[in-house]
Design a protein around this motif. Structure first.
Motif, PDB file in Angstrom:
ATOM      1  N   LEU A  22     -52.245   8.718 -14.318  1.00 13.58           N
ATOM      2  CA  LEU A  22     -52.096   8.049 -13.386  1.00 13.58           C
ATOM      3  C   LEU A  22     -51.110   7.223 -13.555  1.00 13.58           C
ATOM      4  N   HIS A  23     -50.586   7.616 -14.385  1.00 15.56           N
ATOM      5  CA  HIS A  23     -48.651   7.014 -14.192  1.00 15.56           C
ATOM      6  C   HIS A  23     -47.879   8.087 -13.082  1.00 15.56           C
ATOM      7  N   ALA A  24     -47.958   8.986 -13.147  1.00 16.00           N
ATOM      8  CA  ALA A  24     -48.021  10.317 -11.932  1.00 16.00           C
ATOM      9  C   ALA A  24     -48.005   9.543 -10.710  1.00 16.00           C
ATOM     10  N   LEU A  25     -49.499   9.027 -10.880  1.00 18.00           N
ATOM     11  CA  LEU A  25     -49.880   8.861  -9.248  1.00 18.00           C
ATOM     12  C   LEU A  25     -49.513   7.637  -8.850  1.00 18.00           C
ATOM     13  N   ALA A  26     -49.378   6.350  -9.887  1.00 23.02           N
ATOM     14  CA  ALA A  26     -48.530   5.231  -9.208  1.00 23.02           C
ATOM     15  C   ALA A  26     -47.636   5.460  -9.130  1.00 23.02           C
ATOM     16  N   GLY A  27     -47.034   6.514  -9.487  1.00 20.14           N
ATOM     17  CA  GLY A  27     -45.016   6.357  -9.513  1.00 20.14           C
ATOM     18  C   GLY A  27     -44.350   6.699  -7.725  1.00 20.14           C
ATOM     19  N   VAL A  28     -45.406   7.360  -6.949  1.00 19.07           N
ATOM     20  CA  VAL A  28     -45.696   7.333  -5.790  1.00 19.07           C
ATOM     21  C   VAL A  28     -45.781   6.364  -4.660  1.00 19.07           C
ATOM     22  N   THR A  29     -46.483   5.016  -5.002  1.00 13.65           N
ATOM     23  CA  THR A  29     -46.460   3.804  -4.485  1.00 13.65           C
ATOM     24  C   THR A  29     -45.476   3.203  -4.782  1.00 13.65           C
ATOM     25  N   VAL A  30     -45.202   2.518  -6.622  1.00 10.19           N
ATOM     26  CA  VAL A  30     -44.760   1.920  -7.493  1.00 10.19           C
ATOM     27  C   VAL A  30     -43.047   2.495  -7.631  1.00 10.19           C
ATOM     28  N   ALA A  31     -43.010   3.178  -7.819  1.00  2.54           N
ATOM     29  CA  ALA A  31     -41.459   3.968  -7.929  1.00  2.54           C
ATOM     30  C   ALA A  31     -41.295   4.423  -6.978  1.00  2.54           C
ATOM     31  N   ASN A  32     -40.921   4.203  -5.946  1.00  2.62           N
ATOM     32  CA  ASN A  32     -40.520   5.754  -4.906  1.00  2.62           C
ATOM     33  C   ASN A  32     -39.603   4.749  -3.581  1.00  2.62           C
ATOM     34  N   ARG A  33     -38.250   4.576  -5.435  1.00  2.00           N
ATOM     35  CA  ARG A  33     -37.123   3.543  -4.549  1.00  2.00           C
ATOM     36  C   ARG A  33     -36.169   4.846  -5.399  1.00  2.00           C
ATOM     37  N   VAL A  34     -35.215   3.736  -5.030  1.00  6.36           N
ATOM     38  CA  VAL A  34     -33.576   4.159  -5.475  1.00  6.36           C
ATOM     39  C   VAL A  34     -33.139   2.995  -7.033  1.00  6.36           C
ATOM     40  N   GLN A  35     -33.234   1.683  -6.198  1.00  8.30           N
ATOM     41  CA  GLN A  35     -32.383   0.993  -6.869  1.00  8.30           C
ATOM     42  C   GLN A  35     -33.693  -0.250  -7.892  1.00  8.30           C
ATOM     43  N   PRO A  36     -33.494  -0.245  -9.568  1.00  9.87           N
ATOM     44  CA  PRO A  36     -32.688  -0.325  -9.869  1.00  9.87           C
ATOM     45  C   PRO A  36     -32.421   0.809 -10.435  1.00  9.87           C
ATOM     46  N   PHE A  37     -31.042   0.366 -11.346  1.00 12.49           N
ATOM     47  CA  PHE A  37     -30.640   2.126 -11.708  1.00 12.49           C
ATOM     48  C   PHE A  37     -31.099   1.955 -13.231  1.00 12.49           C
ATOM     49  N   VAL A  38     -31.510   2.492 -13.975  1.00  9.66           N
ATOM     50  CA  VAL A  38     -31.959   2.354 -15.574  1.00  9.66           C
ATOM     51  C   VAL A  38     -31.449   3.197 -15.921  1.00  9.66           C
ATOM     52  N   LEU A  39     -30.453   2.831 -16.667  1.00  8.84           N
ATOM     53  CA  LEU A  39     -29.664   3.238 -17.780  1.00  8.84           C
ATOM     54  C   LEU A  39     -28.597   4.176 -17.212  1.00  8.84           C
ATOM     55  N   PHE A  44     -36.604   6.386 -10.002  1.00  7.61           N
ATOM     56  CA  PHE A  44     -37.859   7.031  -9.950  1.00  7.61           C
ATOM     57  C   PHE A  44     -37.718   8.252 -10.951  1.00  7.61           C
ATOM     58  N   MET A  45     -36.121   8.560 -11.479  1.00  7.46           N
ATOM     59  CA  MET A  45     -35.809   9.592 -12.198  1.00  7.46           C
ATOM     60  C   MET A  45     -36.404   8.928 -13.495  1.00  7.46           C
ATOM     61  N   ALA A  46     -35.620   7.694 -13.757  1.00  6.26           N
ATOM     62  CA  ALA A  46     -35.903   6.934 -15.294  1.00  6.26           C
ATOM     63  C   ALA A  46     -38.096   6.716 -15.237  1.00  6.26           C
ATOM     64  N   TRP A  47     -38.740   6.384 -14.318  1.00 13.59           N
ATOM     65  CA  TRP A  47     -39.656   6.687 -13.864  1.00 13.59           C
ATOM     66  C   TRP A  47     -40.459   7.716 -14.993  1.00 13.59           C
ATOM     67  N   THR A  48     -40.089   8.736 -13.961  1.00  8.72           N
ATOM     68  CA  THR A  48     -40.465  10.390 -14.839  1.00  8.72           C
ATOM     69  C   THR A  48     -39.949  10.443 -15.816  1.00  8.72           C
ATOM     70  N   ILE A  49     -38.869  10.069 -16.694  1.00 11.44           N
ATOM     71  CA  ILE A  49     -38.930  10.100 -17.256  1.00 11.44           C
ATOM     72  C   ILE A  49     -40.203   9.632 -18.510  1.00 11.44           C
TER      73      ILE A  49
END
Length: 109
Positions: A22-39, A44-49
């Motif tokens: 569910l986290h991976a599927l939610a990433g398609v809609t929720v995390a489909n952006r570059v900003q904000p930067f996390v660390l 999206f990369m932070a979401w994947t990690i």
């Protein structure tokens, strides 16, 4: 004492394995952006990690909750020698052609 069989252990904890999916599927809609930067990473990369870490934690929780993994290590039978012997016999049987479908087909012709 009663003769009623014991109920099988509950396997409901295995539904936790859906959380990483569910986290991976939610990433398609929720995390489909570059900003904000996390660390310093794009979101999206932070979401994947975070998903990889979530998967490791969930699998560890499922392992600990599973009744098959409870108990001491010495109670489990040691099948190391038996398994390797069966594999050796299986491999040698294929080398000699015993029991293989190609050997049977060749003898029929």
């Amino acid at each position: 004492m009663s003769d009623t069989p014991l109920a099988p252990p509950s396997r409901r904890h295995r539904w936790l394995a859906l959380l990483p999916v569910l986290h991976a599927l939610a990433g398609v809609t929720v995390a489909n952006r570059v900003q904000p930067f996390v660390l310093g990473l794009p979101f999206f990369m932070a979401w994947t990690i975070a998903g990889m870490l979530l998967t490791a934690l969930v699998m560890a929780a499922i392992y600990r909750l599973d009744p098959a993994n409870r108990g001491d290590a010495e109670a489990a039978p040691d099948l190391g020698d038996d398994v390797s012997g069966n594999i050796s016999e299986h491999i040698s049987g294929h080398r000699s052609g015993n029991g293989s479908a190609s050997a049977q087909a060749g003898s029929d012709a």
